[in-house]
Design a protein around this motif. Structure first.
Motif, PDB file in Angstrom:
ATOM      1  N   TYR B  41       0.856  -1.195   0.000  1.00  6.07           N
ATOM      2  CA  TYR B  41       0.000   0.000   0.000  1.00  6.07           C
ATOM      3  C   TYR B  41       0.888   1.241   0.000  1.00  6.07           C
ATOM      4  O   TYR B  41       1.926   1.250   0.658  1.00  6.07           O
ATOM      5  CB  TYR B  41      -0.919   0.013   1.232  1.00  6.07           C
ATOM      6  CG  TYR B  41      -1.807   1.230   1.331  1.00  6.07           C
ATOM      7  CD1 TYR B  41      -2.778   1.478   0.358  1.00  6.07           C
ATOM      8  CD2 TYR B  41      -1.668   2.139   2.379  1.00  6.07           C
ATOM      9  CE1 TYR B  41      -3.585   2.601   0.435  1.00  6.07           C
ATOM     10  CE2 TYR B  41      -2.489   3.264   2.456  1.00  6.07           C
ATOM     11  CZ  TYR B  41      -3.443   3.491   1.489  1.00  6.07           C
ATOM     12  OH  TYR B  41      -4.243   4.599   1.561  1.00  6.07           O
ATOM     13  N   VAL B  59       3.822   7.440   2.772  1.00  3.40           N
ATOM     14  CA  VAL B  59       4.210   6.245   3.526  1.00  3.40           C
ATOM     15  C   VAL B  59       4.083   5.046   2.594  1.00  3.40           C
ATOM     16  O   VAL B  59       3.018   4.794   2.034  1.00  3.40           O
ATOM     17  CB  VAL B  59       3.329   6.030   4.775  1.00  3.40           C
ATOM     18  CG1 VAL B  59       3.778   4.775   5.529  1.00  3.40           C
ATOM     19  CG2 VAL B  59       3.398   7.250   5.691  1.00  3.40           C
ATOM     20  N   GLU B  61       3.966   1.227   2.523  1.00  2.00           N
ATOM     21  CA  GLU B  61       3.764   0.084   3.414  1.00  2.00           C
ATOM     22  C   GLU B  61       4.186  -1.181   2.679  1.00  2.00           C
ATOM     23  O   GLU B  61       3.674  -1.490   1.609  1.00  2.00           O
ATOM     24  CB  GLU B  61       2.278  -0.044   3.774  1.00  2.00           C
ATOM     25  CG  GLU B  61       1.719   1.136   4.542  1.00  2.00           C
ATOM     26  CD  GLU B  61       1.841   0.977   6.062  1.00  2.00           C
ATOM     27  OE1 GLU B  61       2.482  -0.015   6.507  1.00  2.00           O
ATOM     28  OE2 GLU B  61       1.306   1.837   6.766  1.00  2.00           O
ATOM     29  N   SER B  62       5.139  -1.902   3.267  1.00  5.56           N
ATOM     30  CA  SER B  62       5.497  -3.200   2.712  1.00  5.56           C
ATOM     31  C   SER B  62       4.996  -4.273   3.669  1.00  5.56           C
ATOM     32  O   SER B  62       4.497  -3.960   4.747  1.00  5.56           O
ATOM     33  CB  SER B  62       7.005  -3.296   2.531  1.00  5.56           C
ATOM     34  OG  SER B  62       7.650  -3.284   3.783  1.00  5.56           O
ATOM     35  N   VAL B  63       5.133  -5.527   3.275  1.00  4.70           N
ATOM     36  CA  VAL B  63       4.718  -6.616   4.162  1.00  4.70           C
ATOM     37  C   VAL B  63       5.461  -6.484   5.491  1.00  4.70           C
ATOM     38  O   VAL B  63       4.935  -6.762   6.553  1.00  4.70           O
ATOM     39  CB  VAL B  63       5.001  -7.982   3.508  1.00  4.70           C
ATOM     40  CG1 VAL B  63       4.635  -9.116   4.449  1.00  4.70           C
ATOM     41  CG2 VAL B  63       4.210  -8.127   2.215  1.00  4.70           C
ATOM     42  N   LYS B  64       6.678  -5.991   5.399  1.00  7.51           N
ATOM     43  CA  LYS B  64       7.550  -5.896   6.564  1.00  7.51           C
ATOM     44  C   LYS B  64       7.174  -4.763   7.514  1.00  7.51           C
ATOM     45  O   LYS B  64       7.305  -4.879   8.714  1.00  7.51           O
ATOM     46  CB  LYS B  64       8.977  -5.676   6.055  1.00  7.51           C
ATOM     47  CG  LYS B  64      10.043  -6.300   6.906  1.00  7.51           C
ATOM     48  CD  LYS B  64      11.425  -5.915   6.401  1.00  7.51           C
ATOM     49  CE  LYS B  64      11.715  -6.421   5.008  1.00  7.51           C
ATOM     50  NZ  LYS B  64      13.021  -5.985   4.510  1.00  7.51           N
ATOM     51  N   GLY B  65       6.745  -3.604   6.953  1.00  8.93           N
ATOM     52  CA  GLY B  65       6.460  -2.481   7.832  1.00  8.93           C
ATOM     53  C   GLY B  65       6.197  -1.209   7.053  1.00  8.93           C
ATOM     54  O   GLY B  65       6.147  -1.218   5.823  1.00  8.93           O
ATOM     55  N   ALA B  66       6.031  -0.104   7.797  1.00 12.63           N
ATOM     56  CA  ALA B  66       5.752   1.200   7.192  1.00 12.63           C
ATOM     57  C   ALA B  66       7.061   1.950   6.975  1.00 12.63           C
ATOM     58  O   ALA B  66       7.924   1.953   7.844  1.00 12.63           O
ATOM     59  CB  ALA B  66       4.835   1.992   8.102  1.00 12.63           C
TER      60      ALA B  66
END
Lengths: 367, 132
Positions: B41, B59, B61-66
């Motif tokens: 996202y 921002v 957003e990856s699977v890992k974090g923002a």
């Protein structure tokens, strides 16, 4: 930083190494990435290095009685070679740690605890150890562990185990087995929501075990899996994690794991009275599963509110779910909590995003 | 090896910008998208928002974090890449073709203070040598 015996294997496989509670472990592998690794465990198989986990042996004539006094579940009802999920509570009903208990016999057990909590747990055990009848030992430094998970796990293990893994029932273990010729303890357990096995061997033979399983996995689509997918898999499967769904203050009833808490077992256990009071008075908080309807990715710690913006609680675990292709969040909220189909709002950097309460777990494997 | 086009300017925080007259087109670099992992996202700013150089305004957003993304220059947001709404993975596929934000730049000469491809390439080389 501490390294597991498989460290060189991770680096060679393109593991992106990170500091995880003092352990240097791969968060993902370059050739795949978290999403691919996650989906691969759901569709085929994955191998996890979980050698950082803590292992403690408990032995003695009073072992059963003592463990029962510390842990939430019905230890006395266990069978030999059975594994049982337990929560270890503090006096106020919060959580010290959650753990797996392996019963060899009424006088011998193996406990598997969270890596980051191992020292705290061992101190807790020592502080509560009776003067005789029980002895305990932290065998973490000499115990390596891998988790082989996914629908292909059984077929892979069958190629290198000296027993038929099909004969091992869910939440049972086999001692004195060999895997790839290496003496091992094998349990049909895991932390992904898939079928699978956890294999314990001598620390010095960890890399050899890793190689044997990876080789057996050729032709089955086996991939090595990092910590990133380990977390997204457990979260999707609705499995709690200490520091997220459990804390010193947030206990197992509010988190929705009352099934593993036997308030009426003989002798009670530490935290039992506080939990009984919580139950009798009515829970003040609950954790509900939600799916975001608005765009945005919820993360741990974000405030959860009602439509008017009144804060009800916070997100305990949140993120993108690769299997559902949706953003999901477990929300710790004041009661009365909204029911399935009702809405909550998550404050993502100052903007309220609507989420709808759904059934937990987010993902359950088909039978 | 990260791709680093020669005709862009870069920040130390791994954003790129291309000036087209008074308009700046910006996104994140190949190094950044690789480090972030699978993008799920992209939270884009409102059109019309005024930002100063270094403000976090996107921002990723990856699977890992923002992951915060900072504006390389000062200006006003004129357009956001709405294609990313339904297909955030485009950022992983080609982070240079799939820009994030267009800005009306306050002062085009501000971009002269940013890194050129050679200087940014050196920074990335150092980071990759560290294995991060």
């Amino acid at each position: 930083m501490k390294r597991t015996p498989m460290y060189e294997r991770h680096v060679a496989a393109g593991g992106r190494m990170v500091d995880y509670g003092g352990w240097e472990l791969p968060v993902q592998y370059e050739s795949s990435g978290i999403k691919t690794e996650h989906l691969n465990v759901r569709s085929k198989a994955g191998l996890f290095d979980v050698s950082h986990m803590g292992e403690v042996t408990v032995e003695g004539a009073r072992a059963e009685e003592w463990l029962s006094s510390l842990l939430s579940n019905d230890i006395a009802a266990m069978h030999d070679n059975q594994v049982q999920y337990n929560i270890m509570c503090n006096e106020s009903g919060g959580v010290v740690d959650d753990l797996l208990v392996y019963r060899y016999s009424r006088t011998k057990y193996l406990l598997v605890v969270n890596a980051a909590n191992t020292d705290k747990d061992v101190a807790w055990f020592r502080a509560h150890l009776p003067s005789d009848g029980v002895s305990m030992e932290d065998i973490s430094p000499r115990t390596a562990e891998v988790a082989l998970q996914g629908p292909e796990a059984e077929a892979i293990l069958k190629k290198i185990a000296d027993f038929d893994p099909a004969s091992l029932k869910f939440f049972y273990f086999r001692d004195g087995a060999t895997v790839g010729g290496i003496p091992a303890i094998v349990s049909r357990t895991g932390y992904t929501g898939e079928d699978g096995f956890e294999i314990y061997v001598d620390w010095k033979r960890g890399a050899e075990l890793w190689d044997a399983v990876m080789k057996a996995g050729e032709g089955h689509g086996l991939l090595p899996i990092g910590l990133g997918a380990r977390d997204s898999l457990r979260f999707e499967a609705g499995l709690p994690l200490y520091g997220h769904e459990y804390t010193d203050d947030m206990g197992p009833l509010e988190a929705g794991y009352g099934f593993f808490v036997k308030l009426d077992k003989p002798g009670g256990f530490i935290g039992r009275d506080a939990l009984k009071r919580q139950k009798d008075d009515g829970l003040k908080h609950r954790i509900v599963a939600t799916r975001l309807e608005d765009k945005g990715v919820p993360r741990q710690g974000m405030p959860v509110a009602d439509e008017a913006g009144r804060v009800l609680g916070h997100v305990t675990s949140g993120g993108y779910s690769p299997t559902l292709d949706a953003n999901i969040a477990s929300c710790y909220v004041a009661t009365p909590a909204p029911s399935e189909g009702e809405s909550l709002w998550i404050d993502i950097r100052g903007k309220l995003k609507r989420a709808v309460v759904i059934k937990r777990p987010y993902y359950a494997r088909g039978k | 090896m990260s791709k680093i086009p020669g005709d862009l300017r870069y920040t130390k925080d791994h954003e790129w910008i291309r000036l087209e007259g008074g308009t700046g087109v910006m996104g994140i670099t190949d190094y950044a998208q690789h480090a972030m992992g699978d993008v799920v996202y992209v939270e884009l700013p409102d059109v019309g928002r005024k930002v100063a150089a270094g403000d976090d305004f996107v921002v990723v957003e990856s699977v890992k974090g923002a992951n915060d993304v900072f504006s390389p220059v000062s200006g006003t947001v004129t357009e956001v890449n709405e294609e990313l709404d339904g297909a955030p993975e485009l950022v992983n596929q080609d982070p240079y073709a799939n820009w994030l934000v267009k800005l009306k730049v306050d002062d085009p000469s501000e971009a002269d203070g940013l890194l050129d491809a050679a200087a940014y390439g050196k920074l990335v080389e150092e980071l990759e040598a560290e294995g991060s």
